[in-house]
Motif scaffolding. Structure first.
Motif, PDB file in Angstrom:
ATOM      1  N   SER A 179       0.702  -1.306  -0.215  1.00  0.00           N
ATOM      2  CA  SER A 179       0.098   0.138   0.237  1.00  0.00           C
ATOM      3  C   SER A 179       0.868   1.417  -0.491  1.00  0.00           C
ATOM      4  CB  SER A 179      -0.874   0.232   1.361  1.00  0.00           C
ATOM      5  OG  SER A 179      -1.629  -1.115   1.156  1.00  0.00           O
ATOM      6  N   SER A 191       2.006   5.849   5.375  1.00  0.00           N
ATOM      7  CA  SER A 191       2.855   5.852   6.649  1.00  0.00           C
ATOM      8  C   SER A 191       3.106   4.359   6.528  1.00  0.00           C
ATOM      9  CB  SER A 191       2.217   6.282   7.418  1.00  0.00           C
ATOM     10  OG  SER A 191       1.729   5.582   8.016  1.00  0.00           O
ATOM     11  N   VAL A 192       2.597   3.557   5.938  1.00  0.00           N
ATOM     12  CA  VAL A 192       2.964   1.523   5.912  1.00  0.00           C
ATOM     13  C   VAL A 192       4.139   2.069   4.987  1.00  0.00           C
ATOM     14  CG1 VAL A 192       1.188   1.025   4.418  1.00  0.00           C
ATOM     15  CG2 VAL A 192       2.054  -0.589   6.618  1.00  0.00           C
ATOM     16  N   HIS A 234     -10.734   3.322   6.245  1.00  0.00           N
ATOM     17  CA  HIS A 234     -10.232   2.589   4.921  1.00  0.00           C
ATOM     18  C   HIS A 234      -9.523   1.869   5.358  1.00  0.00           C
ATOM     19  CE1 HIS A 234      -7.773   6.220   4.384  1.00  0.00           C
ATOM     20  NE2 HIS A 234      -7.117   5.625   3.316  1.00  0.00           N
ATOM     21  N   LYS A 245     -10.054  10.595   0.630  1.00  0.00           N
ATOM     22  CA  LYS A 245      -8.765  10.877   0.078  1.00  0.00           C
ATOM     23  C   LYS A 245      -8.007  11.727  -0.991  1.00  0.00           C
ATOM     24  CE  LYS A 245      -4.250   9.011   2.232  1.00  0.00           C
ATOM     25  NZ  LYS A 245      -3.522   8.111   2.798  1.00  0.00           N
ATOM     26  N   ARG A 289      -8.466   6.864  -8.244  1.00  0.00           N
ATOM     27  CA  ARG A 289      -7.817   6.216  -8.030  1.00  0.00           C
ATOM     28  C   ARG A 289      -8.388   4.433  -8.169  1.00  0.00           C
ATOM     29  NH1 ARG A 289      -5.557   6.192  -1.753  1.00  0.00           N
ATOM     30  NH2 ARG A 289      -5.868   8.208  -1.731  1.00  0.00           N
TER      31      ARG A 289
HETATM   32  C1  6PG Z   1      -2.836   5.498  -0.715  1.00  0.00           C
HETATM   33  C2  6PG Z   1      -3.278   3.609   0.637  1.00  0.00           C
HETATM   34  C3  6PG Z   1      -4.206   4.091   1.318  1.00  0.00           C
HETATM   35  C4  6PG Z   1      -3.411   4.164   3.261  1.00  0.00           C
HETATM   36  C5  6PG Z   1      -3.881   4.625   4.006  1.00  0.00           C
HETATM   37  C6  6PG Z   1      -3.283   4.929   5.386  1.00  0.00           C
HETATM   38  O1  6PG Z   1      -2.797   5.375  -1.033  1.00  0.00           O
HETATM   39  O2  6PG Z   1      -3.674   6.484   0.173  1.00  0.00           O
HETATM   40  O3  6PG Z   1      -2.845   2.952   0.537  1.00  0.00           O
HETATM   41  O4  6PG Z   1      -4.904   2.915   2.358  1.00  0.00           O
HETATM   42  O5  6PG Z   1      -3.060   3.407   3.149  1.00  0.00           O
HETATM   43  O6  6PG Z   1      -4.839   5.731   3.658  1.00  0.00           O
HETATM   44  O7  6PG Z   1      -2.435   6.326   5.484  1.00  0.00           O
HETATM   45  P1  6PG Z   1      -1.118   6.813   6.878  1.00  0.00           P
HETATM   46  O8  6PG Z   1      -0.676   5.706   6.825  1.00  0.00           O
HETATM   47  O9  6PG Z   1      -0.749   7.629   5.409  1.00  0.00           O
HETATM   48  O10 6PG Z   1      -2.220   7.764   7.403  1.00  0.00           O
END
Ligand code: 6PG
Length: 247
Positions: free
Chosen positions: A49, A52-53, A148, A173, A178
């Motif tokens: 994904s 931040s992850v 989400h 967001k 997307r």
């Molecule tokens: C994206 C992501 C989305 C993200 C979450 C958490 O591309 O926007 O895949 O699902 O993982 O919104 O994002 P944060 O950890 O940055 O808050």
């Protein structure tokens, strides 16, 4: 030693640790799927994904070395921007992982390359369906403060989709357009890791585990056979402290 709780009501495994420890545990999950796939003479399928992850976990995957040759990389979701745009999840992964690791892009499958959204979703579904009946071994998901996962937002009509990949036109967001894997595919993946960091995620994590919640995270946790929540201490701060076990 890491602290794991099996949440009493949901049966979901929850690991609460500092982010750098979680990142190393994620590397172990990837090594495990690579070893299993290598034993069967095939490549493991990992979907990643953005957000931040990716920032916190992808750099650790550079240590995989020759294991990378047995990994094919997909996305759980992608923003409809050029692959060179700083908002692109592909771009983020390239900067943090593929380039520093010298990874061959032959085994990397970008989700959006500039066609229209519906076409991009159909093309990606085809790529996945050609790969295998169960194309992914492990998915890595972040969590939004609204609950989400991937680009599956609360209340979205595509939450019930039977397809594997869907276009998204009005995401709350940014950017609004997307492409995303569906719950249908995510929940059928043998290993699901959802990682959440920071206090802004604490309420939604607790809500998804303790209520009969309809949030995308809660739906995934109910449906997936083996889902693990990787939380830092702030994201876990609103969980009840019962049901704790060590391993
Ligand atoms: C994206 C992501 C989305 C993200 C979450 C958490 O591309 O926007 O895949 O699902 O993982 O919104 O994002 P944060 O950890 O940055 O808050």
């Amino acid at each position: 030693m890491c602290q794991t709780r099996t949440h009493m009501k949901s049966g979901v495994n929850v690991i609460i640790e500092a982010i750098d420890v979680l990142s190393e545990l994620f590397v172990r999950e990837v090594v495990e799927i690579i070893d299993q796939a290598r034993n069967k003479n095939r490549c493991a399928g990992l979907a990643i994904s953005g957000g931040s992850v990716a920032d916190r976990f992808l750099p650790s995957l550079c240590q995989l070395g020759e294991g990378l040759e047995h990994l094919e990389i997909f996305w759980c979701d992608e923003r409809a921007v050029p692959v060179t745009d700083s908002q692109s999840n592909y771009h983020q992964a390239k900067q943090l992982w593929f380039d520093p690791a010298g990874l061959s892009l032959a085994r990397v499958f970008p989700m959006f390359q500039g066609t229209d959204l519906e076409q991009a979703a159909m093309d990606y579904e085809l790529v996945l369906r050609k790969r295998a009946e169960r194309p992914l071994d492990l998915v890595l998901l972040g969590l939004g403060p609204d609950g989400h996962i991937a680009s599956l937002f609360p209340g979205s009509a595509i939450l019930g989709s039977r397809r594997w990949v869907e276009p998204v036109y009005q995401a709350p967001k940014p950017p609004p357009e997307r492409v995303t894997l569906t719950l249908n595919l995510l929940a059928s993946t043998p290993h699901v890791v959802v990682a959440a960091f920071g206090e802004s995620k604490a309420s939604v994590v607790a809500g998804a585990l303790t209520n009969d919640s309809d949030l995308p995270l809660a739906q995934l946790l109910r449906q997936a056979p083996h889902a693990v929540l990787f939380l830092d201490h702030a994201a876990a701060s609103k969980l009840p402290s019962t049901g704790s076990t060590q391993y």
